[in-house]
Design an enzyme around this catalytic site. Structure first.
Site, short mmCIF file in Angstrom:
data_model
loop_
_atom_site.label_atom_id
_atom_site.label_comp_id
_atom_site.label_asym_id
_atom_site.label_seq_id
_atom_site.Cartn_x
_atom_site.Cartn_y
_atom_site.Cartn_z
N SER A 191 -0.07 19.37 38.03
CA SER A 191 0.62 19.99 36.96
C SER A 191 0.55 21.42 36.64
O SER A 191 0.88 22.10 37.41
CB SER A 191 0.19 18.95 35.60
OG SER A 191 1.32 19.02 34.64
N GLU A 312 6.74 10.04 37.08
CA GLU A 312 6.17 11.15 36.64
C GLU A 312 6.44 10.92 34.71
O GLU A 312 5.56 11.06 33.89
CB GLU A 312 6.52 12.40 36.80
CG GLU A 312 6.15 12.63 38.34
CD GLU A 312 5.12 13.45 38.38
OE1 GLU A 312 4.21 13.46 37.35
OE2 GLU A 312 4.61 13.56 39.65
N HIS A 406 2.49 10.35 35.46
CA HIS A 406 2.20 11.74 35.65
C HIS A 406 0.41 11.46 35.50
O HIS A 406 0.03 11.07 34.48
CB HIS A 406 2.67 12.52 34.48
CG HIS A 406 2.53 14.14 34.63
ND1 HIS A 406 2.93 14.86 35.80
CD2 HIS A 406 1.71 15.03 33.89
CE1 HIS A 406 2.67 16.12 35.64
NE2 HIS A 406 2.07 16.24 34.69
#
Length: 528
Positions: A191, A312, A406
């Site tokens: 990320s 995600e 995610h």
């Protein structure tokens, strides 16, 4: 009589450090790579740490940079330990063979957290499994939020990214003494950590420091400077001070954190809003990192592995009930996503045709994910065929509605699925064999530059983990991404027209402006 194993001691450029042997691995925690970034150093580029005499104890994690806690709705899924103290620019090393001569591959981990949260001390990021498998693992802390990514007229931009560069330079200069090979450094992150890696790969100052890189759920990108300035200005207005580094440096840290959390409350990947990010600064980030990596000679010869999770968006939408709220908003939410992605109605119509069973929230979530993440990562791989590898993580959490969200892959990559912090996101019953397989692929990539599947070419091979037996799929996202190629996006800097809804009816500006308010976002979660 069993010999007692003494604590390992290693010399660094600033002094000797004493670690601990844990399960046959030497662990050094909290080693300073830069001076404390406070007092006269606040909002300034990092400076070397003061040398020390004798042997410094490195048995516990060092202080973490200032950061606000996660909101309650996200804290049920994500952990973020907080260690008080000023000496927060520190790193940790796990090594199976301390001392020069071993020359083992090195992996340097950059944590995620939207550049506002996270630390190297997360139990999920335990480096023992990597060291067990012959890799020297390094993790580090860097400045976050306004301290690391505020944009001011009287201070250099991107101090948090400069911290990461300073740590990388420390690793390159020092890691041989810990058993590592400075010519075989793999930078990997997730990320915001992956976004940082994209910027570092393109930074002139980092050339020659990295051999390989892994970008997990984060593309190379630069934030709009005005977006970051708005975040700083809103904080300054609340604090009733000038929007300058000098004024912010006089503000109490806790007050600054509370103000940052309040101002960032309505920021999210789905609806946008002001947020902190890496910006083009003409120095460490001379141009947009994606452009530099795809049409220039930046990071030539570096092996890349990139990928994403299948769902995600669910970590952005499930906490606080945003999934249901977007479904209720229906066409207005779709119009908001179109404005967010700067495309017309053909794109959501195409997603509807490809996924007729999907609800509005899934369409919005996958659209935004493709726009922010998969499209640029495809573009990056297309620019580097033969030396790029792409994966998709598809195993769904056993917790309700999270799917393959995610950050879910982290416990599998680190092979730390047994720790409670991993189970907060994965639930119970995460398959150990999948963790073994993914962890082995990351280790192999660090060792050989090949994770064990076909490199990227015109057939778009993607290694799919967790959706039945691990396999290579060819072009699994091509149909969706082709919709964007056919669309006519509005160039950055130009005003986007108010989009029509997918049913053809026009939107009113008040509808789009009210989407954020009607979602009632519970906290900042730009990216984990």
């Amino acid at each position: 009589m069993t010999a007692v194993q003494t604590d390992p001691v290693v010399s660094t450029p600033y002094g000797a450090v004493r670690g601990r042997f844990e399960h046959g691995v030497a662990v050094f925690r909290g080693i300073p790579y830069a001076a404390p970034p406070f007092g006269p150093n606040r909002f300034r580029p990092p400076l070397p740490p003061d040398p020390w005499d004798g042997v410094r104890d490195a048995g516990s994690f060092g202080p973490t940079p200032p950061k606000p806690p996660y909101s309650e709705s996200f804290a049920q899924y994500l952990s973020d330990p907080d260690v008080p103290g000023d000496d927060c620019l520190n790193l940790n090393v796990w090594t199976p063979e301390p001392g020069p001569g071993a020359r083992l591959p090195v992996m340097v981990w950059l944590h995620g957290g939207a550049l506002t949260r996270g630390s190297s001390g997360m139990p999920v990021y335990d480096g023992l499994p990597f060291a067990r498998d012959g890799v020297v693992l390094v993790s580090l802390n860097y400045r976050l939020g306004v301290e690391g990514y505020g944009l001011f007229p009287d201070a250099p931009a991107n101090p948090g990214l400069r911290d990461q560069l300073a740590a990388l330079e420390w690793v390159h200069a020092s890691i041989e003494a810990f058993g590592g090979d400075p010519a075989r450094i793999t930078l990997f992150g997730q990320s915001a950590g992956a976004i940082s890696i994209g910027a570092l790969l393109a930074a002139p100052q980092a050339q020659g420091l990295v051999r390989r890189a892994v970008l997990q759920s984060g593309p190379p990108e630069a934030a709009e400077r005005d977006k970051v300035r708005r975040m700083v200005r809103r904080m300054a207005n609340r604090l009733r001070i000038p929007a300058t580094a000098a004024a912010f440096a006089d503000v109490d840290r806790e007050l600054l954190l509370r103000t940052q959390a309040e101002v960032g409350r309505l920021s999210s990947p789905v609806v946008g809003g002001p947020a902190f990010g890496i910006v083009v600064d003409g120095d460490i980030v001379p141009r947009d990192p994606l452009e530099a990596l795809t049409d220039g000679d930046a990071a030539c010869g570096i092996d890349l592995m990139t990928g994403w999770t299948r769902d995600e968006y669910r970590l952005w939408l499930v906490p606080g009930g945003l999934l249901e709220r977007i479904d209720r908003l229906g066409a207005v939410a779709l119009a908001g996503a179109m404005a967010r992605c700067r495309v017309g109605a053909d794109v959501p119509r195409g997603y509807r045709a490809l996924h007729p069973e999907a609800g509005t929230a899934e369409i919005v979530g996958q659209m935004v994910t493709d726009h922010l993440l998969r499209l640029p990562l495809h573009r990056l791989a297309d620019a580097r065929p033969g030396s790029s590898y792409v994966y998709e993580f598809a195993w769904p959490s056993t917790l309700p509605d999270l799917g393959s969200c995610h950050a879910l892959e982290l416990g599998f990559v680190f092979d730390t699925g047994e720790v409670p912090e991993s189970r907060k996101l994965a639930g119970e019953g995460a398959p150990k064999e999948l963790a073994d397989e993914m962890h082995r692929a990351w280790v192999r990539f660090a060792q050989e530059g090949d994770p064990g599947w076909q490199s990227w070419d015109d057939s778009h091979p993607v290694r799919v983990f967790g959706d039945g037996p691990t396999r290579t799929a060819y072009g699994p996202r091509d149909a969706e991404l082709a919709l964007w190629a056919a669309a006519a996006p509005v160039p950055p800097g130009e005003s986007a027209p108010a989009p029509a809804l997918p049913d053809g009816s026009p939107t009113r500006g008040t509808e789009l402006r009210s989407v954020v308010r009607r979602l009632r976002l519970p906290g900042t979660v730009r990216r984990h």
